[in-house]
Write an enzyme that holds these catalytic residues in place. Structure first.
Site, PDB file in Angstrom:
ATOM      1  N   TYR A   1       0.752  -1.070  -0.003  1.00  0.00           N
ATOM      2  CA  TYR A   1       0.106  -0.039   0.078  1.00  0.00           C
ATOM      3  C   TYR A   1       0.993   1.087  -0.040  1.00  0.00           C
ATOM      4  O   TYR A   1       1.952   1.452   0.459  1.00  0.00           O
ATOM      5  CB  TYR A   1      -0.843  -0.015   1.142  1.00  0.00           C
ATOM      6  CG  TYR A   1      -2.022  -0.956   1.193  1.00  0.00           C
ATOM      7  CD1 TYR A   1      -2.341  -1.822  -0.009  1.00  0.00           C
ATOM      8  CD2 TYR A   1      -2.643  -1.272   2.464  1.00  0.00           C
ATOM      9  CE1 TYR A   1      -3.381  -2.649   0.147  1.00  0.00           C
ATOM     10  CE2 TYR A   1      -3.730  -2.222   2.447  1.00  0.00           C
ATOM     11  CZ  TYR A   1      -3.914  -2.801   1.467  1.00  0.00           C
ATOM     12  OH  TYR A   1      -5.147  -3.824   1.838  1.00  0.00           O
TER      13      TYR A   1
ATOM     14  N   PHE B   1     -19.027   3.740  -2.544  1.00  0.00           N
ATOM     15  CA  PHE B   1     -20.343   3.989  -3.393  1.00  0.00           C
ATOM     16  C   PHE B   1     -21.452   3.987  -2.438  1.00  0.00           C
ATOM     17  O   PHE B   1     -22.595   4.691  -2.392  1.00  0.00           O
ATOM     18  CB  PHE B   1     -20.474   2.676  -4.196  1.00  0.00           C
ATOM     19  CG  PHE B   1     -21.384   3.064  -5.370  1.00  0.00           C
ATOM     20  CD1 PHE B   1     -20.700   3.146  -6.600  1.00  0.00           C
ATOM     21  CD2 PHE B   1     -22.695   3.558  -5.314  1.00  0.00           C
ATOM     22  CE1 PHE B   1     -21.497   3.420  -7.824  1.00  0.00           C
ATOM     23  CE2 PHE B   1     -23.277   4.061  -6.601  1.00  0.00           C
ATOM     24  CZ  PHE B   1     -22.801   3.911  -7.808  1.00  0.00           C
TER      25      PHE B   1
END
Length: 321
Positions: free
Chosen positions: A50, A206
């Site tokens: 990451y 979302f």
């Protein structure tokens, strides 16, 4: 802070953790981690790959941010990190020698003496899971790792791994629009007494209701590549989110809080790790711990967002392998 147990070996963490994958290397990220700690969050999730610019082929660095933020407060945190995705081709790697090399690199990046929870990030198809987990078990014996887990593993892989050394947690995508784990993985985890850590519990943002059009995604946003955010899929998924928002409004909470509360209601062994760069979002997410959902409301949510409702695959083709 409400606590939950991960696995059967004694690891206890806050009922909500913090995913740090998309945190940039700046002081706001450090401030957010400090604030989360102050609010009672104890589980912090990172990985050796990451870092800023993940989708642009820039890997690493996130462990350094987490380590810097937790310096001096190590005893308050449960640090989870992962190995097993190799840049730049993103192939899975699980050879024992690689496992041992990876843990030393992560310990150095994090600036710590041991890792609380160490995951294999993706399963290597070319290395038997027994060999990889055997190497991870040696890390536990050496004191470099306290507990081990897998990420995105099948039910069979979980069984085989657990037979070599008890798994404390499995991390996989799970949310109101990604419910595939309910078929085989969750039943196996319940049977074997393994904790479950859902990543992307808000559907990659979302389900927050903050994304209304494709153009709401910044030009360099990795989600632009994901099928669920494209074309007709986006439109269909937006309709589901609107129904979730309406339900949440009737309950007096946000859609994010409803989505997290729904996850928490799926089992006491479940600890979601919503990712965010902002402390106000951490605060909002934590309020989901006090949103109660009745059996009747769970049935209504099931009607609104049944298994398989999301339009589009979870990942683009180039990442699915």
């Amino acid at each position: 802070m409400i606590q939950r147990k991960l696995g059967s070996l004694g690891l206890e963490v806050s009922a909500l953790g913090l995913g740090t994958m998309m945190m940039p290397d700046n002081e706001e990220s450090v401030h957010t981690i400090h604030g989360a700690l102050d609010l009672g969050v104890t589980l912090f999730d990172t990985a050796d790959i990451y870092g800023d610019g993940f989708m642009e082929g820039k890997f690493g660095g996130n462990e350094r941010i987490v380590g810097r933020a937790l310096k001096g407060r190590r005893d308050k945190a449960v640090i989870a990190t992962k190995f097993g995705i190799v840049s730049p081709d993103l192939k899975a790697h699980g050879h024992p020698a690689y496992v041992k090399k990876s843990v030393d690199a992560s310990l150095l990046q994090l600036g710590i003496d041991y890792i609380d929870l160490y995951y294999q990030h993706r399963i290597d198809p070319n290395t038997p899971i027994e060999e990889t987990v055997g190497a991870m078990a040696e890390l536990v014996q050496e004191g470099k790792v306290r507990y081990i887990g897998l990420s995105e593993a099948t039910a069979d892989q979980i069984r085989r791994a657990h037979a070599v050394h008890p798994l404390t947690a499995v991390e996989t995508e799970y949310s109101l629009w990604s419910r595939e784990v309910e078929n085989e993985v969750l039943p196996v985890l319940h049977e074997l007494g393994i904790g479950f850590v859902p990543y992307s519990p808000l559907g990659r943002g979302f389900l927050t209701g903050q994304i209304r059009t494709f153009d709401d995604l910044p030009e360099n946003d990795y989600r632009r590549y994901f099928p669920r955010f494209q074309g007709d899929n986006f439109t269909k998924n937006l309709e589901v989110v609107a129904l979730i928002e309406q339900f949440a409004a009737r309950k007096g909470c946000t859609s994010s809080q409803l989505a997290l509360a729904w996850l928490l209601a799926q089992g006491e062994q479940i600890v979601p790790i919503p990712g965010t760069k902002r402390l106000d979002r951490v605060q909002e997410n934590l309020r989901s711990l006090y949103v109660t959902i009745s059996a009747e409301e769970l049935a209504e949510i099931e009607r609104i967002s049944p298994k398989g409702i999301a339009a589009g695959e979870r990942y683009p083709t180039f990442l699915q392998a």
